[in-house]
Write a protein that holds these residues in place. Structure first.
Motif, short mmCIF file in Angstrom:
data_model
loop_
_atom_site.label_atom_id
_atom_site.label_comp_id
_atom_site.label_asym_id
_atom_site.label_seq_id
_atom_site.Cartn_x
_atom_site.Cartn_y
_atom_site.Cartn_z
N GLN A 146 44.60 43.11 49.43
CA GLN A 146 45.06 42.50 48.18
C GLN A 146 45.94 43.47 47.40
OE1 GLN A 146 41.53 41.26 46.15
NE2 GLN A 146 41.12 39.55 47.54
N GLU A 147 45.53 44.73 47.31
CA GLU A 147 46.29 45.72 46.57
C GLU A 147 47.63 46.00 47.25
OE1 GLU A 147 43.68 49.02 46.39
OE2 GLU A 147 42.45 48.19 44.77
N GLN A 185 39.93 44.32 49.77
CA GLN A 185 40.53 44.82 48.54
C GLN A 185 41.83 45.58 48.83
OE1 GLN A 185 37.87 47.24 46.22
NE2 GLN A 185 39.39 47.69 44.66
N TRP A 186 41.84 46.34 49.91
CA TRP A 186 43.04 47.10 50.30
C TRP A 186 44.20 46.16 50.63
CZ3 TRP A 186 44.49 48.80 55.71
CH2 TRP A 186 45.55 49.71 55.69
#
Length: 885
Positions: free
Chosen positions: A38-39, A35-36
């Motif tokens: 992607q962000e 997720q990190w």
């Protein structure tokens, strides 16, 4: 994102090796890293070096090229069981529970290996010396086969790192460890010697938590409050909610029931499970999943299965033909329940089922089950795994209907973890029997944790150890009583206690448990910004106190909870306006000729609802299989035997003319004939039961003839078990009379055989008439009105007549109407009045039944409801409880 979590992800991105305390934390960190990325706008990235500590050790062994030699947990257990069984065969230790003993021995061996301890034999107890012999044999076997025990891994990997066979990065992060296992201490020492920077991190939130300390009245109330608190947070949009339960294994089912009722109440209204809907992150034994449970039950069949096992096979949806043969299987299930047998011969049952074309699939399934049960050879575990898989395929498992997603995942887990796990035992076990193979299969299914695949849910319910390293937006830690944290010490019985305390082994002492509990509470206090610590005040009849470790945590209070929304609460809260329906009466009966005989009238007298359900709807509770001959069958046997006996004797004079031996011969011959005709084929009870029952019946009838029939006045039997038909009110009823005697003075006596003990003459004078059979025949017999009605109580030690008569001398137990206070209260002064009373009562019962009267109005709950089979339908006991409340 908490700073501690960001620090871990940045380190992993820079190439650090991250080892986590458990697999759940590994999955959480891996997901957070993705997720990190992607962000951060990264399109493609390499997977970080994040591993759980145990899985990293295994990967390192594979990198060394020795992964083939590592024993799996089930292989270790099987080896220990084999070594113990071989070492103690023929001794008193053979009586031990082998599986539990082997597991304790395995744990003791792993502790000794982990701490590098060589115990002194002189300090050991006799049991501990025995364990050391087992351990020596186990280690010798492993050396001979070049096998590596899991507890050998940390030392082997640390040595490989020290020798340069394995390289470590510059940074090593140890995340989520409350306490380091001994092997990890050794790894850190070796890593530091090689210049590796070892960092210990415990993820935590960035601010001090707001903690509420909640005292619940009892455990159920504590769980309910946690569920309503969780629902409130979900409605507010919370994404990460944690529930930590110290005794999760024991509480799991109750937690799932309560949480699902509050968070997904619509699920209670569904007949079948659904794939969508609320999901709890809460694993459980694979064996408890319905489709896997069915597989185990099907493979457990023997050549002499119990009725309960057969009933399961007929009802489960996880076999072939379960949909198209559902109705026929339900009828067969009901028939088997009333067969009077606890176990049935499989071959005989197949013969019965094959005669019914509607059960063709069941016949094939039973034939396949018989074939697999007859396999008594010994094969390798892998061969058995293939056979079990093929057996299930032949039975049509997992069924012909479409299975849901969670069932599909359970089947996949069964194949990859259980069947393959059994096949993996080839390396450590010789050819084994089917029973041993199935026992191993069942144990693997019980020990395999089943967790639904997919993204982690918004609510995670975990145990204390599994929660290590996890952080949440909101956290509830429950069950924090004085016995939960710190827990009671549980030292291993196979290691000297002083050794365990010297090395501070887990569960070895109260001091060790207190230290661990303090670390857990400190960690959990930093795992979320909003925390609830709760404990129950009572457990059953015992008062409980909170853990002393939380008495200074936070402030006491009630956590903010959403209102209860479970189905029962919603119905009570809504209380809609209800339409009144007169459910005490059904539609009238159009036809006049009815079946049911006097049982119809008796049901109507005891309870109109019972008569309507039994006689109009044709509904009865399913019988329960029981060994031997039932009480109803005993009564039928007595009836049939007496019919045969008096069919030959005809008169009392002929009975008196027989000698004692001749009477015994007559009774035995007729009883033998009745038993041979009544019990034939598959559903006959075992010969042992029949032999005992036959002798009991013979003695009972001999007692009856000698004690009662021979001491009466002279009589002739004019009717025996004759079927008749008569009009009662608006109905025409078919009935049967047990026996009619004519005395020398021409008087008629109607006799009803009874083998029970609850007989009351007053039931012939009750309103409504509880015993209509004798009055019905007394009024409508072909010979005219009877002069005496009597029950013949045929019971060991209680053989007698009980009844009413118009004659001056009715004999022992038979009295005139005027001797009963009930008759006087009803205004009955003589036999003519009694016959008129009976006529009115019978007409009223028949008229009520014809009108459809069906109110739940038992004559007496003690008598009418005691043996009734409709409690679950009429719910009379629940109604009584509400009235008392």
């Amino acid at each position: 994102m908490p700073n501690s979590l960001k620090k871990i992800l940045q380190a992993a991105h820079s190439g650090a090796l991250v080892l986590t305390a458990n697999k759940r934390l590994y999955r959480h960190l891996s997901s957070a890293y993705d997720q990190w990325m992607q962000e951060s706008g990264v399109k493609v990235w390499s997977p970080p070096a994040i591993h759980s500590y145990d899985s990293w050790l295994v990967e390192c062994l594979h990198e060394l090229g020795e992964g083939w030699s590592l024993l799996q947990p089930q292989q270790e257990r099987s080896l220990w069981e084999d070594e113990i069984s071989a070492a103690e065969r023929g001794s008193t230790f053979e009586l031990l529970q082998l599986a539990q003993t082997a597991e304790k021995a395995r744990q003791a061996h792993q502790l000794l290996n982990a701490y590098g301890i060589v115990p002194e034999v002189r300090d050991a107890t006799p049991d501990q010396r025995t364990f050391l012999r087992w351990r020596q044999a186990y280690q010798q076997r492993c050396r001979e086969q070049d096998w590596i025990d899991k507890s050998d891994l940390p030392g082997k990997i640390a040595l490989a790192v020290s020798d340069g066979a394995l390289a470590l990065p510059e940074d090593l992060l140890l995340v989520g460890f409350d306490q380091y296992p001994p092997g990890l201490d050794q790894l850190q020492q070796v890593a530091r010697e090689q210049g590796v920077n070892c960092i210990a991190l415990m993820p935590c939130v960035d601010r001090q938590a707001d903690i509420i300390r909640f005292a619940a009245p009892h455990t159920e109330a504590e769980l309910l409050a946690a569920a309503c608190w969780t629902r409130r947070l979900l409605l507010q949009g919370a994404e990460r909610i944690g529930i930590v339960v110290p005794d999760l294994a024991r509480q799991r089912r109750r937690i799932e029931r309560i949480f699902r009722a509050q968070i997904d109440p619509q699920a209670d209204l569904l007949v079948e499970d659904r794939d969508e809907g609320f999901s709890l992150s809460l694993g459980g034994p694979l064996a408890e999943q319905g489709v896997v449970h069915a597989a185990l039950e099907l493979l457990a069949f023997s050549l002499l299965p119990s009725v309960e096992e057969l009933s399961f096979l007929l009802r489960t949806p996880y076999v072939g033909g379960s949909v198209r043969e559902a109705d026929a299987r339900a009828l067969l299930d009901a028939r088997l329940r009333g067969c009077g047998r606890r176990n049935l011969d499989l071959s005989g049952l197949i013969g019965v089922v094959q005669k019914n074309p509607a059960l063709s699939a069941v016949a094939e399934i039973l034939a396949d089950v018989r074939e697999q049960a007859q396999n008594r050879g010994k094969h390798s575990p892998a061969t058995w795994a293939g056979m079990f898989s093929e057996n299930l395929h032949q039975l049509g498992w997992p069924g012909e209907r479409r299975i849901h997603s969670h069932e599909y995942q359970a089947v996949k887990s069964w194949q990859t973890h259980v069947l393959e796990g059994l096949a993996g035992l080839d390396a450590v076990l010789p050819p084994i029997s089917r029973g041993r193979a199935f026992g191993l299969l069942r144990r693997l299914a019980r020990e395999t944790e089943f967790q639904l695949e997919g993204a982690t849910g918004r609510v995670q319910i975990v145990g204390v150890l599994e929660s290590s390293g996890l952080t949440f937006q909101h956290l509830w830690v429950m069950g924090l009583g004085e016995h939960a944290l710190p827990a009671r010490p549980q030292p291993n019985p196979f290691i000297p206690l002083q050794v365990q305390r010297e090395y501070r082994m887990p569960r070895s002492s109260a001091e060790r448990e207190l230290e661990f509990a303090e670390q857990v509470i400190d960690r959990l206090s930093k795992a979320a910004p909003n925390i609830v610590f709760s404990y129950p005040l009572r457990d059953g009849d015992s008062d409980l106190r909170p853990s002393p470790l939380i008495t200074a945590c936070g402030t006491p209070g009630l956590p903010p909870c959403a209102p209860r929304v479970d189905l029962q609460t919603a119905l009570q809260k809504a209380r809609p306006d209800l339409d009144g329906i007169a459910d005490w009466r059904g539609p009238g009966l159009e036809r006049t000729l009815v079946s049911g005989g006097t049982g119809l009238l008796k049901d109507q007298a005891h309870c109109p609802f019972r008569a309507f359900v039994h006689q109009r709807l044709g509904c009865r509770a399913l019988e329960e299989a029981a060994p031997g001959v039932s009480a109803m069958e005993r009564g039928d046997l007595v009836h049939l035997a007496l019919e045969k006996i008096w069919g030959k004797l005809k008169t009392q004079q002929n009975l008196l003319a027989l000698g004692e031996d001749e009477i015994g011969t007559l009774v035995r011959e007729q009883v033998e004939m009745v038993f041979s005709r009544s019990f034939q084929g598959l559903f006959a009870p075992p010969e042992m039961f029949l032999r005992v029952e036959k002798e009991r019946t013979i003695r009972l009838l001999e007692d009856w003839l000698h004690a009662v029939e021979m001491s009466r006045g002279s009589f002739t039997v004019v009717r025996l078990e004759e079927k008749l038909e008569t009009a009662i009110g608006p109905l025409t009823i078919k009935y049967k009379v047990d026996r009619v005697d004519r005395l020398d003075n021409g008087a008629l006596i109607v006799i009803d055989y009874k083998t029970g003990q609850d007989l009351r003459t007053q039931d012939l004078l009750s309103v409504p008439l509880l015993e209509p059979q004798l009055p019905l025949y007394a009024l409508s017999g072909p010979e005219g009105n009877a002069d005496t009605v009597a029950y013949a109580q045929i019971r060991r030690g209680h053989c007698r007549f009980i009844g009413l008569t118009r004659m001056a001398d009715g004999g022992r137990g038979v009295k005139g109407v005027d001797q009963f206070p009930q008759a006087q209260e009803l205004g009955i002064e003589g036999w003519t009045d009694l016959l008129a009373f009976w006529r009115d009562q019978l007409d009223n019962l028949a008229a009520d039944f014809q009108r459809g009267e069906a109110a739940v109005e038992p004559f007496s709950q003690e008598r009418s409801c005691r043996y009734c089979d409709l409690h679950g339908l009429c719910r009379i006991h629940e109604h009584s409880g509400l009235e008392e409340d």
